[in-house]
Design an enzyme around this catalytic site. Sequence first.
Site, PDB file in Angstrom:
ATOM      1  CE1 TYR A  95      -3.939   2.198   0.896  1.00 30.80           C
ATOM      2  CE2 TYR A  95      -2.593   2.977   2.739  1.00 30.80           C
ATOM      3  CZ  TYR A  95      -3.715   3.092   1.943  1.00 30.80           C
ATOM      4  OH  TYR A  95      -4.628   4.095   2.181  1.00 30.80           O
ATOM      5  CE  LYS A 126      -3.858   5.240  -0.918  1.00 33.80           C
ATOM      6  NZ  LYS A 126      -4.906   5.683  -1.875  1.00 33.80           N
TER       7      LYS A 126
HETATM    8  P1  NAI Z   1     -13.694   3.008   1.823  1.00 31.61           P
HETATM    9  O1  NAI Z   1     -13.379   1.543   1.806  1.00 31.61           O
HETATM   10  O2  NAI Z   1     -14.772   3.468   2.697  1.00 31.61           O
HETATM   11  O3  NAI Z   1     -13.955   3.509   0.358  1.00 31.61           O
HETATM   12  C1  NAI Z   1     -13.254   3.026  -0.740  1.00 31.61           C
HETATM   13  C2  NAI Z   1     -14.255   2.712  -1.809  1.00 31.61           C
HETATM   14  O4  NAI Z   1     -13.564   2.317  -3.002  1.00 31.61           O
HETATM   15  C3  NAI Z   1     -15.167   1.555  -1.447  1.00 31.61           C
HETATM   16  O5  NAI Z   1     -16.505   1.966  -1.535  1.00 31.61           O
HETATM   17  C4  NAI Z   1     -14.849   0.487  -2.487  1.00 31.61           C
HETATM   18  O6  NAI Z   1     -15.950  -0.272  -2.908  1.00 31.61           O
HETATM   19  C5  NAI Z   1     -14.309   1.303  -3.619  1.00 31.61           C
HETATM   20  N1  NAI Z   1     -13.434   0.523  -4.494  1.00 31.61           N
HETATM   21  C6  NAI Z   1     -12.522  -0.404  -4.153  1.00 31.61           C
HETATM   22  N2  NAI Z   1     -11.937  -0.898  -5.253  1.00 31.61           N
HETATM   23  C7  NAI Z   1     -12.502  -0.290  -6.319  1.00 31.61           C
HETATM   24  C8  NAI Z   1     -12.310  -0.372  -7.711  1.00 31.61           C
HETATM   25  N3  NAI Z   1     -11.410  -1.225  -8.232  1.00 31.61           N
HETATM   26  N4  NAI Z   1     -13.047   0.399  -8.519  1.00 31.61           N
HETATM   27  C9  NAI Z   1     -13.975   1.248  -8.017  1.00 31.61           C
HETATM   28  N5  NAI Z   1     -14.193   1.378  -6.684  1.00 31.61           N
HETATM   29  C10 NAI Z   1     -13.471   0.607  -5.850  1.00 31.61           C
HETATM   30  O7  NAI Z   1     -12.323   3.726   2.199  1.00 31.61           O
HETATM   31  P2  NAI Z   1     -12.002   5.239   2.577  1.00 31.61           P
HETATM   32  O8  NAI Z   1     -11.400   5.249   3.916  1.00 31.61           O
HETATM   33  O9  NAI Z   1     -13.092   6.127   2.275  1.00 31.61           O
HETATM   34  O10 NAI Z   1     -10.767   5.519   1.586  1.00 31.61           O
HETATM   35  C11 NAI Z   1     -10.868   6.333   0.458  1.00 31.61           C
HETATM   36  C12 NAI Z   1      -9.453   6.568  -0.061  1.00 31.61           C
HETATM   37  O11 NAI Z   1      -8.705   7.240   0.922  1.00 31.61           O
HETATM   38  C13 NAI Z   1      -8.671   5.305  -0.362  1.00 31.61           C
HETATM   39  O12 NAI Z   1      -7.878   5.502  -1.520  1.00 31.61           O
HETATM   40  C14 NAI Z   1      -7.801   5.143   0.834  1.00 31.61           C
HETATM   41  O13 NAI Z   1      -6.626   4.410   0.543  1.00 31.61           O
HETATM   42  C15 NAI Z   1      -7.506   6.566   1.189  1.00 31.61           C
HETATM   43  N6  NAI Z   1      -7.105   6.780   2.570  1.00 31.61           N
HETATM   44  C16 NAI Z   1      -8.023   6.708   3.580  1.00 31.61           C
HETATM   45  C17 NAI Z   1      -7.633   6.913   4.857  1.00 31.61           C
HETATM   46  C18 NAI Z   1      -8.613   6.926   5.974  1.00 31.61           C
HETATM   47  O14 NAI Z   1      -8.205   7.250   7.096  1.00 31.61           O
HETATM   48  N7  NAI Z   1      -9.840   6.612   5.719  1.00 31.61           N
HETATM   49  C19 NAI Z   1      -6.209   7.125   5.212  1.00 31.61           C
HETATM   50  C20 NAI Z   1      -5.360   7.280   4.076  1.00 31.61           C
HETATM   51  C21 NAI Z   1      -5.807   7.078   2.804  1.00 31.61           C
END
Ligand code: NAI
Length: 762
Positions: free
Chosen positions: A162, A166
């Site tokens: 990851y 990233k």
């Molecule tokens: P989340 O899991 O709630 O949302 C991610 C969404 O992406 C999910 O709804 C999932 O179905 C969708 N997804 C996964 N693979 C996919 C694909 N191949 N095509 C289309 N959609 C797909 O996660 P969250 O926390 O909202 O994360 C959003 C972004 O922020 C991610 O890139 C994550 O790595 C990044 N991030 C989040 C952090 C946090 O504290 N929540 C910390 C650092 C980064």
Amino acid sequence: MSLSFEGRVVLVTGAGGGLGREYALAFAERGASVIVNDLGADTKGGGKSSAAADKVVEEIRAKGGKAVANYDSVEDGEKLIQTALDSFGRIDVLVNNAGILRDRSFARTSDLDWDLIQRVHLRGSFLVTRAAWNHMKNQKFGRIIMTTSAAGIYGNFGQANYSAAKLGLVGLANTLAIEGHKYNIYCNTIAPVAGSRLTETVMPPDMVAALKPEYVAPLVLWLCHERCQENGGLFEVAAGWIGKLRWERTQGHTVRQKNKAMTPEAVRDHWDKICDFTDATRPSSTQESLQSMVTVLSQVDANPTAAATTSAAGGSAMNPALAVGQKVSTSTFSFDHVQCILYALGVGMSTKDPDHLRFLYENHSDFSCLPTFGVIPSQAVLMDGSLSSVPGLNIDLTQVLHGEQYLELHKPLPTSGTLRSEATVADVLDKGSGAVLLLDVNTYSGDELVCFNQFSVFVVGAGGFGGKRSSEKAKATVPPPNRAPDAVVIDSTTRDQAALYRLSGDWNPLHIDPSFAAMGGFKNPILHGLCSFGFAARHVLKQFAGNDPSRFKAIKVRFVKPVLPGQSLQTEMWKEGNRVHLQCKVKETDVVVLAGAYVDLHGAADAPPESLTQVLGAENTLHHLRRQDDLFVMGVCVCVCVCVQGGSLQSELVFAEIGRRIESLGSELVRKVNAVFGWEITKDGKTAQWTIDLKNGSGSLHRGPGGGKADVTFVASDEDFMEVVQGKLNPQKAFFSGKLKIRGNVMLSQKLEVILKDYAKL
Ligand code: NAI
């Protein structure tokens, strides 16, 4: 005014939950048409469902917003963009947000764990962005967000896959910011923290609840708004706090010596210095980063005795104890209304503005000299080469940058007369990578002090002599107040601005000659820093002092980046009592060119003008420039075209031709040039000398040191000389690599260039 997204089409990937959902709702609420993409996968990338995206679309529509769902994986980038085009006819904003986790300690990371993470995060963002790119380029608008993570920036146990993906996104964004800039496509990266299903396994429930995605979304919206000019930025954001990150680099240390092998022991022995962040620098482009390496190359290779203890920018023989207080030069300057008017035109005054007439027409009842004309009588100190002969200043004039300028008028400048300027070394500062010289110049009319200038001159590579870093004698720059400016003036420079400004006495070919500018690393000749300085000062004078020169007291500026003739200057001004703070940007690139600047007035500044922004001219093209300043490399440019073969010394034929030219045009050349040039051409351990005397009689060419004493001497091998003459070897590279050496008054090389270019086309 609230930030609206009416008419904008926004694609948010992975918007079925967590942060993406929040962005989609917020964009829709402000009028955007939103494509809610979500594959409906589980956190590890398994499974597929349309429910997540559908639910968010329903939420948006229930509130009266516009949204459609897309259920493709980001790995099918084109399909996502096609949904935007089919549904709303365009794509303006792309938020790359979709993500999954497959955390494992490194040893247990499988190929699948690695590949899936790269595919969804890095490759997915690449594919969707590439599909959107040409649409954004054609419409000359696009805003792109990449989502990185603290795990990528700092590393995190169990997240090697990851972290790699990233941080890869940061690299991708850095380059997109550069490639997209001229198309108004800006790309920024965020590292958010928020409670979501991704974080609920690693954070306690109350933290998941407290760190709301709605504390992240406003940053994403601002970065994606058309009014936001941020590009290539990296931000950490959580809990309502937002911070920006940048790279920092130590001063570093050169552990190599000419003609000696570089050893790991030398690295070990200087490890502390290599890693010492005192006075760290912050390179912000590849060019900037490389520039210091090039400097090291030239210093080590040009100096066989450079000690292994020198700093990154080399050693120095500066001796402040000897230099401070030394008189540099005394010069006289006679002028009349012609010089005043020429200067006013040089800094962009025009009869288009009736207020300018008093500076442009000698019979005007209030005919006056612009206050910043005060730099002109004093600039000889930098132009006549006398700096290099001051005891204790071991200066290579080719490494001199004009860093800052302070000018104080003791009385309004006369419109004619003879002024005498006396220059003194006020202080010498050690900035590690270079030395800063503070040169104080007092300019007198008879016995009366008319004005005081302080030139702050940066000498690249002359630091590291163990001197002090700051001086109470320095006129300091002052940052502007932390609020929106009280007035902004946008004013075009013309394509010929530098060509005009140089007529006021700064003849450095860097500002007019493309080949000379190329030697300094510039794509085009650049505007004189003091020309932008003149523009900014007259903007203040007009906005806050009714164009009355008698109200002008002093000005201070720091030259940060160069301006190209034809670009527009945007002067932002803040009134604080008698002081008007200012900052100047290139309008087209939003790059700050004059910083920490201010003008002090006699009496309180006038009230700011009613219309905040005044646009005085058309806008022009934009260019990216590496960090360079005014008065850069003053090397020699030999522009003779020749094709010679055979003979013991090829350069003989070139000099023979120069001799013929002198025979026919000698008197004219003597009148124009008035200098003696020495050439030392080396081959097989022998040196052949020529002297081009364009000072005495009707000029002459001598084999050997005959004629008058050479004012400047060039040394090169026969081969290198011919390479330069034939345009095969860049003169700047030749100069930096030690292939072309210059002794004496470097500034005279400009004259040589004129002779060779205009009169010796062989
Ligand atoms: P989340 O899991 O709630 O949302 C991610 C969404 O992406 C999910 O709804 C999932 O179905 C969708 N997804 C996964 N693979 C996919 C694909 N191949 N095509 C289309 N959609 C797909 O996660 P969250 O926390 O909202 O994360 C959003 C972004 O922020 C991610 O890139 C994550 O790595 C990044 N991030 C989040 C952090 C946090 O504290 N929540 C910390 C650092 C980064």
